[in-house]
Scaffold this motif. Structure first.
Motif, short mmCIF file in Angstrom:
data_model
loop_
_atom_site.label_atom_id
_atom_site.label_comp_id
_atom_site.label_asym_id
_atom_site.label_seq_id
_atom_site.Cartn_x
_atom_site.Cartn_y
_atom_site.Cartn_z
N GLY A 255 -12.64 -19.61 -49.43
CA GLY A 255 -13.32 -18.40 -49.86
C GLY A 255 -14.24 -17.88 -48.78
N GLY A 256 -14.43 -16.56 -48.72
CA GLY A 256 -15.33 -15.99 -47.73
C GLY A 256 -14.63 -15.64 -46.43
N GLU A 257 -15.37 -15.02 -45.52
CA GLU A 257 -14.80 -14.52 -44.28
C GLU A 257 -14.23 -15.64 -43.41
OE1 GLU A 257 -16.01 -11.57 -40.58
OE2 GLU A 257 -17.21 -11.62 -42.41
N GLY A 258 -14.84 -16.83 -43.50
CA GLY A 258 -14.37 -17.94 -42.68
C GLY A 258 -13.00 -18.45 -43.05
N SER A 259 -12.48 -18.03 -44.19
CA SER A 259 -11.17 -18.52 -44.62
C SER A 259 -10.12 -17.41 -44.68
CB SER A 259 -11.29 -19.17 -46.01
OG SER A 259 -11.63 -18.19 -46.97
N ILE A 260 -10.37 -16.30 -44.01
CA ILE A 260 -9.39 -15.22 -43.99
C ILE A 260 -8.12 -15.72 -43.32
CG2 ILE A 260 -8.85 -12.95 -43.02
CD1 ILE A 260 -11.79 -12.23 -43.39
N HIS A 261 -7.01 -15.46 -43.97
CA HIS A 261 -5.73 -16.03 -43.54
C HIS A 261 -4.78 -14.93 -43.09
CE1 HIS A 261 -2.18 -18.59 -43.54
NE2 HIS A 261 -1.57 -17.71 -44.31
N VAL A 262 -4.21 -15.11 -41.92
CA VAL A 262 -3.18 -14.20 -41.41
C VAL A 262 -1.85 -14.95 -41.45
CG1 VAL A 262 -2.38 -12.81 -39.48
CG2 VAL A 262 -4.84 -13.03 -39.93
N ASP A 263 -0.88 -14.40 -42.16
CA ASP A 263 0.40 -15.10 -42.30
C ASP A 263 1.11 -15.25 -40.96
OD1 ASP A 263 0.57 -15.87 -44.90
OD2 ASP A 263 1.61 -14.09 -45.60
N HIS A 264 1.86 -16.34 -40.85
CA HIS A 264 2.65 -16.60 -39.65
C HIS A 264 3.75 -15.55 -39.53
CE1 HIS A 264 5.07 -18.66 -36.64
NE2 HIS A 264 4.06 -19.50 -36.47
N LYS A 265 4.02 -15.11 -38.32
CA LYS A 265 5.00 -14.05 -38.10
C LYS A 265 6.41 -14.46 -38.50
CE LYS A 265 2.47 -11.73 -34.38
NZ LYS A 265 2.51 -11.28 -32.96
N GLU A 266 6.68 -15.76 -38.55
CA GLU A 266 8.03 -16.21 -38.90
C GLU A 266 8.30 -16.14 -40.41
OE1 GLU A 266 8.89 -20.01 -37.29
OE2 GLU A 266 8.82 -19.34 -35.20
N LYS A 267 7.26 -15.92 -41.21
CA LYS A 267 7.46 -15.79 -42.65
C LYS A 267 8.08 -14.43 -42.95
CE LYS A 267 3.80 -18.76 -44.50
NZ LYS A 267 2.60 -18.78 -45.37
N ALA A 268 9.14 -14.44 -43.76
CA ALA A 268 9.76 -13.17 -44.16
C ALA A 268 8.92 -12.49 -45.23
CB ALA A 268 11.18 -13.42 -44.67
N VAL A 269 8.62 -13.22 -46.31
CA VAL A 269 7.81 -12.71 -47.41
C VAL A 269 6.94 -13.85 -47.93
CG1 VAL A 269 7.78 -11.53 -49.64
CG2 VAL A 269 9.70 -11.17 -48.09
N SER A 270 5.67 -13.57 -48.16
CA SER A 270 4.78 -14.54 -48.80
C SER A 270 4.57 -14.11 -50.25
CB SER A 270 3.43 -14.61 -48.09
OG SER A 270 3.57 -15.19 -46.81
N VAL A 271 4.74 -15.05 -51.18
CA VAL A 271 4.60 -14.76 -52.60
C VAL A 271 3.55 -15.69 -53.20
CG1 VAL A 271 5.74 -14.74 -54.84
CG2 VAL A 271 6.98 -13.97 -52.81
N LEU A 272 2.59 -15.11 -53.92
CA LEU A 272 1.58 -15.88 -54.64
C LEU A 272 1.73 -15.61 -56.12
CD1 LEU A 272 -1.56 -15.08 -52.44
CD2 LEU A 272 -0.10 -17.09 -52.28
N MET A 273 1.70 -16.66 -56.93
CA MET A 273 1.72 -16.51 -58.39
C MET A 273 0.51 -17.24 -58.95
SD MET A 273 5.71 -16.82 -59.52
CE MET A 273 6.94 -15.71 -58.82
N TYR A 274 -0.28 -16.53 -59.75
CA TYR A 274 -1.52 -17.09 -60.29
C TYR A 274 -1.31 -17.59 -61.72
CZ TYR A 274 -3.90 -15.26 -56.22
OH TYR A 274 -4.30 -15.02 -54.93
#
Length: 208
Positions: free
Chosen positions: A139-158
């Motif tokens: 959580g917070g700015e220190g954990s901002i995540h940029v997806d790896h370029k090799e990923k086609a699609v990232s899917v999150l389900m809550y």
């Protein structure tokens, strides 16, 4: 878990597949019709948010079968847990096992591919799971995540059914940002936040 019907996209080919096999072999964990009807946002990048992608009744069944190891053991303290590690506990069963199978199914892959305009038929599907999240590691700015370029699609389900209100529930939702952190940029400022996605209710986020 007991299936409460079959949810398929409005594509004739998908309907034919699901009508020719047992209901348990079709996608039943989430609503592919809702996925097909949800608009794809293309600026500043391609993404979509499907609210209640997992119907409430189905979400309740999934949580009933949620692996206890993700809540009460060392696995719960990891940011992301590989599917194989959860399966090693012997606790992947019922509606939860069906959810994983549906995420990896050709039907879901095809429906998602049509929505984002990509052929995902030969893409590898990696499933990671998370049982809990603490403010500092995720959580917070220190954990901002940029997806790896090799990923086609990232899917999150809550899978949270709801979320606390007031101070107890402050934060915890997903923020989609225009630009990654850099000097002189308020990464979490209003001008840089595209969308805030509630982390409950069976919502799904897909980012290309």
């Amino acid at each position: 878990g007991k299936d409460h019907g079959v949810a398929v996209s409005n594509n004739d080919d998908d309907a034919a597949v699901c009508s020719s096999v047992r209901a348990s072999d079709c996608v039943t964990s989430f609503d592919l019709v809702k996925l097909a009807a949800t608009p794809l946002i293309t600026v500043p990048f391609r993404y979509l948010v499907v609210h209640q992608m997992i119907p409430p009744a189905r979400l309740e069944e999934i949580l009933r079968d949620f692996p206890a190891a993700l809540l009460s053991t060392a696995l719960a303290n990891k940011k992301n847990v590989e599917e194989r590690d959860v399966r090693a506990t012997g606790q992947v069963k019922g509606a939860y096992a069906k959810l994983i199978a549906d995420v990896k199914s050709p039907e879901f892959r095809a429906a998602l591919g049509r929505k984002v305009g990509m052929d995902l038929s030969k893409s590898f599907t990696r499933v990671t799971l998370r049982g809990a999240c603490q403010p500092k590691p995720c959580g917070g700015e220190g954990s901002i995540h940029v997806d790896h370029k090799e990923k086609a699609v990232s899917v999150l389900m809550y899978l949270n059914q709801d979320w606390p209100t007031g101070e107890e529930g402050a934060g915890g939702h997903l923020l989609l940002l225009k630009k990654p952190p850099r000097k002189g940029l308020d990464a979490l400022g209003v001008d840089n936040v595209i969308a805030e996605v509630p982390s409950y209710g069976g919502d799904m986020v897909a980012v290309v």
